[in-house]
Motif scaffolding. Structure first.
Motif, PDB file in Angstrom:
ATOM      1  N   SER A 111      -1.612   4.004   3.566  1.00 51.31           N
ATOM      2  CA  SER A 111      -1.460   2.953   4.573  1.00 51.31           C
ATOM      3  C   SER A 111      -2.528   3.032   5.651  1.00 51.31           C
ATOM      4  CB  SER A 111      -0.074   3.041   5.221  1.00 51.31           C
ATOM      5  OG  SER A 111       0.099   4.318   5.805  1.00 51.31           O
ATOM      6  N   SER A 112      -3.144   4.192   5.811  1.00 53.70           N
ATOM      7  CA  SER A 112      -4.201   4.364   6.809  1.00 53.70           C
ATOM      8  C   SER A 112      -5.055   5.558   6.406  1.00 53.70           C
ATOM      9  CB  SER A 112      -3.613   4.599   8.200  1.00 53.70           C
ATOM     10  OG  SER A 112      -2.965   5.854   8.242  1.00 53.70           O
ATOM     11  N   ILE A 113      -6.158   5.729   7.094  1.00 51.70           N
ATOM     12  CA  ILE A 113      -7.045   6.843   6.774  1.00 51.70           C
ATOM     13  C   ILE A 113      -6.376   8.176   7.099  1.00 51.70           C
ATOM     14  CG2 ILE A 113      -8.292   6.976   8.955  1.00 51.70           C
ATOM     15  CD1 ILE A 113     -10.863   7.223   7.184  1.00 51.70           C
ATOM     16  N   GLU A 114      -5.440   8.178   8.038  1.00 51.96           N
ATOM     17  CA  GLU A 114      -4.718   9.408   8.372  1.00 51.96           C
ATOM     18  C   GLU A 114      -3.794   9.855   7.242  1.00 51.96           C
ATOM     19  OE1 GLU A 114      -4.805   6.857  10.750  1.00 51.96           O
ATOM     20  OE2 GLU A 114      -6.300   7.838  12.011  1.00 51.96           O
ATOM     21  N   SER A 115      -3.355   8.921   6.403  1.00 50.37           N
ATOM     22  CA  SER A 115      -2.455   9.274   5.304  1.00 50.37           C
ATOM     23  C   SER A 115      -3.193   9.813   4.079  1.00 50.37           C
ATOM     24  CB  SER A 115      -1.597   8.068   4.908  1.00 50.37           C
ATOM     25  OG  SER A 115      -2.400   7.050   4.335  1.00 50.37           O
ATOM     26  N   VAL A 116      -4.519   9.779   4.100  1.00 48.69           N
ATOM     27  CA  VAL A 116      -5.319  10.277   2.976  1.00 48.69           C
ATOM     28  C   VAL A 116      -5.347  11.801   3.024  1.00 48.69           C
ATOM     29  CG1 VAL A 116      -7.626  10.336   1.961  1.00 48.69           C
ATOM     30  CG2 VAL A 116      -6.739   8.207   2.891  1.00 48.69           C
ATOM     31  N   THR A 117      -4.914  12.436   1.936  1.00 46.58           N
ATOM     32  CA  THR A 117      -4.920  13.896   1.865  1.00 46.58           C
ATOM     33  C   THR A 117      -5.909  14.431   0.838  1.00 46.58           C
ATOM     34  OG1 THR A 117      -3.102  13.845   0.257  1.00 46.58           O
ATOM     35  CG2 THR A 117      -2.503  14.071   2.592  1.00 46.58           C
ATOM     36  N   ASP A 118      -6.405  13.564  -0.026  1.00 49.88           N
ATOM     37  CA  ASP A 118      -7.274  14.012  -1.115  1.00 49.88           C
ATOM     38  C   ASP A 118      -8.691  13.454  -1.037  1.00 49.88           C
ATOM     39  OD1 ASP A 118      -6.608  11.396  -1.631  1.00 49.88           O
ATOM     40  OD2 ASP A 118      -5.919  11.742  -3.678  1.00 49.88           O
ATOM     41  N   GLY A 119      -9.059  12.824   0.078  1.00 46.53           N
ATOM     42  CA  GLY A 119     -10.399  12.261   0.223  1.00 46.53           C
ATOM     43  C   GLY A 119     -10.578  10.916  -0.445  1.00 46.53           C
ATOM     44  N   VAL A 120      -9.472  10.336  -0.967  1.00 46.08           N
ATOM     45  CA  VAL A 120      -9.528   9.038  -1.645  1.00 46.08           C
ATOM     46  C   VAL A 120      -8.433   8.141  -1.072  1.00 46.08           C
ATOM     47  CG1 VAL A 120      -9.332   7.828  -3.853  1.00 46.08           C
ATOM     48  CG2 VAL A 120     -10.421  10.064  -3.760  1.00 46.08           C
ATOM     49  N   TYR A 121      -8.847   6.975  -0.563  1.00 38.93           N
ATOM     50  CA  TYR A 121      -7.887   5.992  -0.067  1.00 38.93           C
ATOM     51  C   TYR A 121      -7.403   5.171  -1.262  1.00 38.93           C
ATOM     52  CZ  TYR A 121      -5.804   2.249   2.662  1.00 38.93           C
ATOM     53  OH  TYR A 121      -4.922   1.353   3.198  1.00 38.93           O
TER      54      TYR A 121
END
Length: 180
Positions: A111-121
């Motif tokens: 939902s946002s760049i903050e929710s990215v944990t693996d470097g891929v949106y």
């Protein structure tokens, strides 16, 4: 603080005011850049996924796997797209390319760049016709460059803050010396 000379009171007072204002300025600037990067990424991912779904609709409806694979290959020509795939309504992968995440059933759109944990949106868009869903498309956009840009902005900001505080201390010392 009453035992300090006027020179040191001037230096510390001006430096304190400058520090507070610089921290405020830097935090607002970094926050604005993060929000701007996030908005740009979310809009781009949504647009790419929607267009990908639109171009894949006819091939999905007719089960034309060759055309679907060609659509996926076309999407993959974008330099920061990590993966793209088309999923049928029953969850079967129809076409795919790139470094795919593990398992179709485990796909979760970010939902946002903050929710990215693996470097891929991760983004998705449904393939619909006449209000009925016939599947979906899923794409992944690399966020490494955005993260690197924000990290660089933070480094430069802290460097500028340190330089500014040094200059403020120097000029405050000169002012304090002049006044005394």
């Amino acid at each position: 603080m009453s035992k300090l000379s006027l020179r040191w009171k001037t230096i510390l007072g001006v430096a304190g005011i400058e520090l507070v204002l610089l921290v405020l300025l830097v935090s607002l600037t970094i926050g604005q850049m993060r929000d701007s990067s996030n908005d740009g990424l979310v809009k781009r991912a949504s647009t790419v996924a929607t267009l990908f779904a639109s171009t894949s609709k006819d091939a999905t409806l007719s089960s034309d796997l060759a055309s679907l694979q060609a659509s996926v290959a076309e999407v993959m020509t974008n330099p920061d797209i990590v993966y793209a795939r088309v999923i049928s309504a029953n969850g079967r992968e129809l076409a795919a390319a790139g470094n795919l995440p593990k398992g179709i059933e485990q796909f979760h759109a970010d939902s946002s760049i903050e929710s990215v944990t693996d470097g891929v949106y991760d983004a998705s868009s449904p393939i619909t016709e006449g209000g009925e869903s016939f599947g979906s498309v899923q794409i992944g956009i690399d966020t490494v460059q955005i993260d690197a840009n924000l990290a660089g902005l933070k480094r430069w900001s802290f460097f500028i803050v340190a330089l500014e505080l040094g200059l403020v201390a120097l000029f405050s010392f000169m002012l304090g010396t002049y006044l005394t």
